[in-house]
Design an enzyme around this catalytic site. Sequence first.
Site, PDB file in Angstrom:
ATOM      1  N   ASP A  76       5.994  -1.700   2.920  1.00 23.56           N
ATOM      2  CA  ASP A  76       5.443  -2.136   4.209  1.00 23.56           C
ATOM      3  C   ASP A  76       6.603  -2.509   5.142  1.00 23.56           C
ATOM      4  OD1 ASP A  76       2.512  -3.619   5.230  1.00 23.56           O
ATOM      5  OD2 ASP A  76       4.393  -3.970   6.304  1.00 23.56           O
ATOM      6  N   ASP A 100       6.448  -6.058   6.879  1.00 20.64           N
ATOM      7  CA  ASP A 100       6.699  -7.150   5.938  1.00 20.64           C
ATOM      8  C   ASP A 100       8.166  -7.199   5.523  1.00 20.64           C
ATOM      9  OD1 ASP A 100       4.135  -8.120   5.950  1.00 20.64           O
ATOM     10  OD2 ASP A 100       3.488  -6.998   4.178  1.00 20.64           O
TER      11      ASP A 100
HETATM   12  C1  PRP Z   1       2.530   0.233  10.108  1.00 22.52           C
HETATM   13  C2  PRP Z   1       3.621   1.055  10.756  1.00 22.52           C
HETATM   14  C3  PRP Z   1       2.840   1.938  11.683  1.00 22.52           C
HETATM   15  C4  PRP Z   1       1.572   2.171  10.927  1.00 22.52           C
HETATM   16  C5  PRP Z   1       1.613   3.542  10.314  1.00 22.52           C
HETATM   17  O1  PRP Z   1       2.111  -0.801  10.929  1.00 22.52           O
HETATM   18  O2  PRP Z   1       4.606   0.272  11.405  1.00 22.52           O
HETATM   19  O3  PRP Z   1       2.587   1.365  12.957  1.00 22.52           O
HETATM   20  O4  PRP Z   1       1.501   1.190   9.884  1.00 22.52           O
HETATM   21  O5  PRP Z   1       0.414   3.842   9.711  1.00 22.52           O
HETATM   22  P1  PRP Z   1      -0.526   5.011  10.237  1.00 22.52           P
HETATM   23  O6  PRP Z   1       0.363   6.202  10.522  1.00 22.52           O
HETATM   24  O7  PRP Z   1      -1.441   5.253   9.068  1.00 22.52           O
HETATM   25  O8  PRP Z   1      -1.258   4.542  11.448  1.00 22.52           O
HETATM   26  P2  PRP Z   1       0.979  -1.846  10.463  1.00 22.52           P
HETATM   27  O9  PRP Z   1      -0.357  -1.345  10.875  1.00 22.52           O
HETATM   28  O10 PRP Z   1       1.189  -2.175   9.027  1.00 22.52           O
HETATM   29  O11 PRP Z   1       1.249  -3.089  11.388  1.00 22.52           O
HETATM   30  P3  PRP Z   1       2.531  -4.060  11.461  1.00 22.52           P
HETATM   31  O12 PRP Z   1       3.671  -3.256  12.052  1.00 22.52           O
HETATM   32  O13 PRP Z   1       2.068  -5.116  12.387  1.00 22.52           O
HETATM   33  O14 PRP Z   1       2.848  -4.552  10.089  1.00 22.52           O
HETATM   34  N1  URA Z   2       2.812   1.307   7.029  1.00 23.70           N
HETATM   35  C1  URA Z   2       3.913   0.901   6.355  1.00 23.70           C
HETATM   36  O1  URA Z   2       4.553  -0.093   6.724  1.00 23.70           O
HETATM   37  N2  URA Z   2       4.282   1.605   5.268  1.00 23.70           N
HETATM   38  C2  URA Z   2       3.604   2.702   4.854  1.00 23.70           C
HETATM   39  O2  URA Z   2       4.017   3.308   3.853  1.00 23.70           O
HETATM   40  C3  URA Z   2       2.474   3.104   5.574  1.00 23.70           C
HETATM   41  C4  URA Z   2       2.093   2.385   6.664  1.00 23.70           C
END
Ligand code: PRP
Ligand code: URA
Length: 209
Positions: free
Chosen positions: A200, A203
Amino acid sequence: MGNVCVLDHPLIQHKLSLIRDESTKSKEFRELVEEVAMLMAYEVTRDFPLEEVEVRTPVGISKAKRIAGRKVALVPILRAGLGMVDGMLKLIPAAKVGHIGLYRDPETLRPVEYYCKMPYDLQERDIIIIDPMLATGGSAAAAISFIKDRGGKRIKLMCLIAAPEGIKTVHDKHPDVDIFVAAKDERLNEHAYIVPGLGDAGDRLFGTK
Ligand code: PRP
Ligand code: URA
């Protein structure tokens, strides 16, 4: 159909391997993401047109080149995209920065918008959307749609790691958008995380897990 360009410079690949490593802690992870973003900015701007100018050096007149009046907007997708902004601004310091807040609903996996603030002259700018991860492509495709709705035209997408599914989604919905990545990975797992990916991104950047 847009292109996918894998930026295979050795420095980018070396740093990406450290970013992927689960033992890399937040401080180093943040520094590496910023550095890779800076190196990627070098390639993403490769097609910017140049114009000839004359410059007086201490020794004579040089016919030199400069970027021909390009205005750039960087648009990080919050949160994880924030980790790439400072690296890119080191190379493109005059860029304006717009922000799109999206999170992926854990149940539906659909992107939910919670914030959007763009430069007022977005339609005049070359727009580079930045997000470390392109997984299902839902967030990136939604961000591109928001930007187009606000008049954005020349749009590129820059990510560290992309899954094939995400590339397909973006290109099916936005065939005019070229995608720049440091790596194309194998697939998504059952939670729509990129395999092998880096986990992630938000995170790991912000130490929230
Ligand atoms: C993550 C990442 C993208 C998204 C990608 O963000 O930074 O924005 O997931 O996933 P997708 O292609 O399936 O849409 P997240 O939604 O975890 O939010 P965050 O950056 O606030 O942790
Ligand atoms: N968002 C993340 O941060 N990691 C993944 O692998 C997919 C979505």
